[in-house]
Design a protein around this motif. Structure first.
Motif, PDB file in Angstrom:
ATOM      1  N   SER A  58       0.903  -1.088   0.073  1.00 35.66           N
ATOM      2  CA  SER A  58       0.015   0.071  -0.071  1.00 35.66           C
ATOM      3  C   SER A  58       0.882   1.381   0.027  1.00 35.66           C
ATOM      4  N   GLN A  59       2.176   1.334   0.591  1.00 39.37           N
ATOM      5  CA  GLN A  59       3.030   2.271   0.775  1.00 39.37           C
ATOM      6  C   GLN A  59       3.847   2.515  -0.796  1.00 39.37           C
ATOM      7  N   ALA A  60       3.672   1.242  -1.416  1.00 39.81           N
ATOM      8  CA  ALA A  60       4.763   1.495  -2.705  1.00 39.81           C
ATOM      9  C   ALA A  60       4.298   2.467  -3.699  1.00 39.81           C
ATOM     10  N   GLY A  61       2.927   2.652  -3.925  1.00 39.36           N
ATOM     11  CA  GLY A  61       2.511   3.633  -4.851  1.00 39.36           C
ATOM     12  C   GLY A  61       2.093   3.007  -6.268  1.00 39.36           C
ATOM     13  N   ALA A  62       3.275   3.355  -7.186  1.00 38.99           N
ATOM     14  CA  ALA A  62       2.730   2.864  -8.477  1.00 38.99           C
ATOM     15  C   ALA A  62       2.755   1.326  -8.564  1.00 38.99           C
ATOM     16  N   LYS A  63       1.708   0.566  -9.613  1.00 36.83           N
ATOM     17  CA  LYS A  63       1.656  -0.683  -9.773  1.00 36.83           C
ATOM     18  C   LYS A  63       3.176  -1.319 -10.048  1.00 36.83           C
ATOM     19  N   ASN A  64       4.026  -0.667 -10.884  1.00 31.44           N
ATOM     20  CA  ASN A  64       5.055  -1.412 -11.329  1.00 31.44           C
ATOM     21  C   ASN A  64       6.050  -1.550  -9.865  1.00 31.44           C
TER      22      ASN A  64
END
Length: 385
Positions: free
Chosen positions: A238-244
């Motif tokens: 959830s904290q990673a942001g972008a899908k990739n």
């Protein structure tokens, strides 16, 4: 050789258990002390006798049956003593005398079991349920690690993970007083605490991630750890942001964990799947919708005229007989579930295959045995006419 050497020991322990009160407290205390001393002598005599007999020229299988027969008998006797409560007819002083006698009896019987275990370890059944007294000693061993682990504070390590380890081993060990736990589980409980203690208190640069990796490798397969790991990774996603970035995070976890061999025999909770068979499928589900994952999968799956339990048993036989150059069960399961289908399941789940892989299904074994017999018959007919 397989005869009971503990009849006299059982009778002597039974005599103490069935003791009744007397008016003369001094006589009572002296009699109990003499009986306990005699039990101790019988235990010492057993050790000497076994040292002589088990180092004889008897066959391995005979010695194994002999050791495990007496192991089971002494554990049963020790548990009988552990459950004893002094009779209501005893005075307060006599109650204390009897309680002390019970403690000495269980300690003596435990020493005999430890003698068998360490002197003849190759014959001792570590999957047999440990005595109640052994489980009591287990909690005392926990105490040597717990205080420092509870007090441990380091921003690099999530303290809730330490609590998961403590809760997991406590719950499993507590089963020893209810339904029982094996010596293997007892040892694994202590090993997990000791390893965690060494990594945190004696190691350097230990982080949450490195502790997770170590606990995963040691097969901490409790639901406490599995659910904690799900929350831990879900928060990072959830904290990673972008899908990739989310995909890269999950992919990194998959690559890190799939290369680790998780020994199923080290499972802390034997009724559950190994931790790799819980975590890896969950991680694959998190990345399952990614095009990159789909591209990595084979487009063709070979159908088999087998059920999932039959197919899993075939693979287990291959694994157990050394046909695969790798020992990572999770990796083997992933390969066969991705490249094969069975009669009724075009898509085999890792979970159902993993459960069947470890399950003892006699009906599936009968079908597999029939196939193996046909194979052997074909080999003999074709290559050894």
């Amino acid at each position: 050789m397989l005869r009971s050497e503990i009849n006299e020991l059982e009778n002597s322990v039974g005599a103490i258990i069935n003791e009744t009160s007397t008016a003369n407290d001094i006589s009572f205390q002296k009699r109990i002390a003499e009986q306990v001393t005699y039990v101790q002598k019988l235990c010492d005599d057993l050790k000497k006798k076994w040292t002589h007999e088990l180092l004889s020229n008897a066959k391995e299988q005979v010695i194994k049956r002999y050791v495990q027969y007496h192991q089971a008998g002494i554990i049963q006797l020790a548990d009988e003593v552990s459950r004893q409560i002094p009779a209501s007819g005893f005075s307060e002083e006599e109650v204390e005398i009897m309680k002390n006698a019970y403690r000495q009896l269980t300690a003596n019987l435990e020493q005999v079991l430890e003698f068998l275990r360490h002197r003849f370890y190759q014959y001792f059944d570590i999957d047999h349920k440990a005595s109640i007294y052994h489980c009591t000693l287990l909690f005392l061993r926990f105490a040597s690690f717990e205080h420092e682990l509870i007090a441990y504070q380091n921003p690099s390590v999530d303290h809730s993970l330490i609590e998961v380890v403590l809760t997991s081993v406590h719950e499993v060990a507590a089963e020893g007083f209810v339904s029982g736990i094996s010596y293997r589980q007892a040892d694994q409980s202590v090993n997990l605490l000791r390893m965690t203690h060494q990594l945190l208190l004696c190691g350097t640069n230990t982080t949450t991630a490195s502790l997770v990796h170590a606990l995963y490798q040691q097969n901490l397969n409790t639901l406490h750890f599995f659910y904690w790991y799900q929350r831990y990774i879900s928060l990072q996603i959830s904290q990673a942001g972008a899908k990739n970035q989310q995909y890269d995070l999950v992919d990194e976890q998959l690559k890190s964990l799939t290369g680790v061999f998780v020994n199923p025999e080290k499972a802390l909770q034997t009724e559950l799947l190994s931790i790799d068979l819980l975590i890896i499928p969950w991680l694959q589900e998190q990345a399952g919708s990614s095009d990159q994952i789909k591209k990595g999968k084979s487009g063709f799956q070979l159908p088999l005229n087998l059920s999932v339990p039959q197919f899993a048993l075939f693979i287990r036989i291959f694994y157990k007989t050394g046909c695969f150059p790798v020992e990572n069960v999770a990796m083997i399961i992933r390969f066969f579930t991705e490249h094969f289908t069975t009669k009724k399941q075009p898509h085999i789940s890792h979970k159902s295959f993993g459960r069947a892989f470890y399950n003892l299904d006699q009906s599936a074994a009968a079908v597999v045995r029939d196939f193996l017999q046909k194979m052997l018959s074909y080999l003999n007919k074709t290559y050894f006419p």
